[in-house]
Design a protein around this motif. Structure first.
Motif, short mmCIF file in Angstrom:
data_model
loop_
_atom_site.label_atom_id
_atom_site.label_comp_id
_atom_site.label_asym_id
_atom_site.label_seq_id
_atom_site.Cartn_x
_atom_site.Cartn_y
_atom_site.Cartn_z
N ASP A 1 14.52 -36.25 25.35
CA ASP A 1 13.79 -36.84 26.48
C ASP A 1 12.99 -38.05 26.03
N LYS B 1 8.93 -33.61 26.37
CA LYS B 1 8.87 -32.36 25.62
C LYS B 1 9.86 -32.32 24.47
N THR B 2 11.01 -32.92 24.61
CA THR B 2 12.03 -32.87 23.56
C THR B 2 12.31 -34.27 23.02
N ASN B 3 12.94 -34.31 21.84
CA ASN B 3 13.30 -35.60 21.24
C ASN B 3 14.30 -36.36 22.10
#
Length: 321
Positions: free
Chosen positions: A107, A103-105
């Protein structure tokens, strides 16, 4: 050593309409390719995930690249960090399909680092991840902007130098030809979709500098012939200058191309883009020195009067042919 006789008389200026038409077509086509197809920007300009790895024992960088390619990371950029044990690996998250689900950069960077370690440890278990991070596209945008400014500044300073050394018409002719060389070189890169990274940008700047060297040699001969000839038409003088310097132009370009060819074949991935771009630029720059620069100079209306030294006592008398 001469390929062509010094007193050869090939009528290059007689082909000026065709050569200028081809040059204009190439510029328009290159601009079309750059704005429609675009350049294949590397991670230097687009951002991505940076992973630094450390091996307990020395390893060949080619083996690191081979391990990544075997695991499916075909577009990973691998560079040494000053030795044979530490390396930086850069890639886009899209090169790791599993990372796209994050979901995030942060991650995504974690997932890429984990998969890179798994790929490398399959053949060398002594590898460890030193650090990993996500590099945003803002840095790449700044690099692209700085690169454009660099090209513009180079062309401006070249124009100023030639204006002082020769005459304003020579400066304008050289700059127009340099713009042609740079655009056509970049247009070919866009057409072939070759990766455009910082080394390629440096090569484009080198092409501009290399190309102007050829023009200066021809222009210097033009000035010399104008001052020696009592009565000669500008077209005749320009033709003679190109013919007189033709062997020098071809030989210099040939040996430079041989050097770049060897670098492209044997230099490895780190300098391959630089060498290939230089090869393209050498061909384009050599042809423009012969077929484009002098026709532009003739079109601008250069004459013997423009190149005669000016006397402080009586400038008009000194310029009189």
């Amino acid at each position: 050593m001469e390929i062509f006789k010094h007193d050869a008389n090939i009528n290059f200026l007689g082909m000026r309409k065709v050569s200028i038409a081809i040059a204009v077509f190439l510029i328009v086509a290159s601009l079309g390719l750059i704005f429609t197809k675009g350049l294949n920007y590397s991670l230097d300009f687009t951002g991505g995930v940076l992973v630094e790895v450390d091996y307990a024992k020395p390893v060949n960088i080619a083996d690191v690249r081979a391990d990544l390619t075997k695991a499916g990371f075909d577009n990973a950029v691998v560079q040494g960090l000053g030795g044979t044990r530490e390396f930086s690996i850069r890639m886009q998250p899209k090169d790791d399909p599993a990372a796209l689900k994050a979901k995030t950069n942060a991650d995504r960077a974690d997932k890429v680092a984990t998969d890179v370690r798994a790929a490398l440890s399959a053949s060398r278990p002594d590898v460890t991840i030193k650090r990993h991070d996500f590099v945003g596209p803002q840095v790449g945008q700044e690099l692209r902007t700085d690169g454009v400014y660099a090209v513009i500044f180079v062309i401006i300073f070249i124009m100023a130098y030639l204006w002082m050394r020769f005459e304003k018409r020579f400066a304008v002719a050289a700059v127009l030809t340099e713009i042609h060389d740079a655009l056509v070189t970049v247009g070919i890169l866009a057409l072939t979709h070759r990766e455009f990274d910082l080394t390629v940008l440096a090569s484009v700047l080198a092409v501009v500098g290399y190309s102007v060297n050829d023009k200066v040699v021809v222009f210097d001969r033009v000035r010399e012939l104008f001052r020696l000839a009592r009565k000669a038409e500008p077209q005749e003088v320009l033709n003679r200058a190109i013919n007189n310097t033709l062997s020098r132009t071809i030989i210099t370009s040939l040996f430079t191309a041989i050097t770049m060819g060897a670098l492209a074949i044997l230099g490895g991935p780190a300098v391959h883009g630089f060498a290939v771009t230089m090869l393209i630029g050498i061909v384009v720059g050599t042809l423009s020195s012969i077929f484009v620069a002098s026709p532009i100079l003739l079109w601008l209306g250069v004459t013997k009067k423009d190149l005669m030294p000016v006397s402080k006592e009586n400038p008009e008398l000194a310029r009189r042919p």
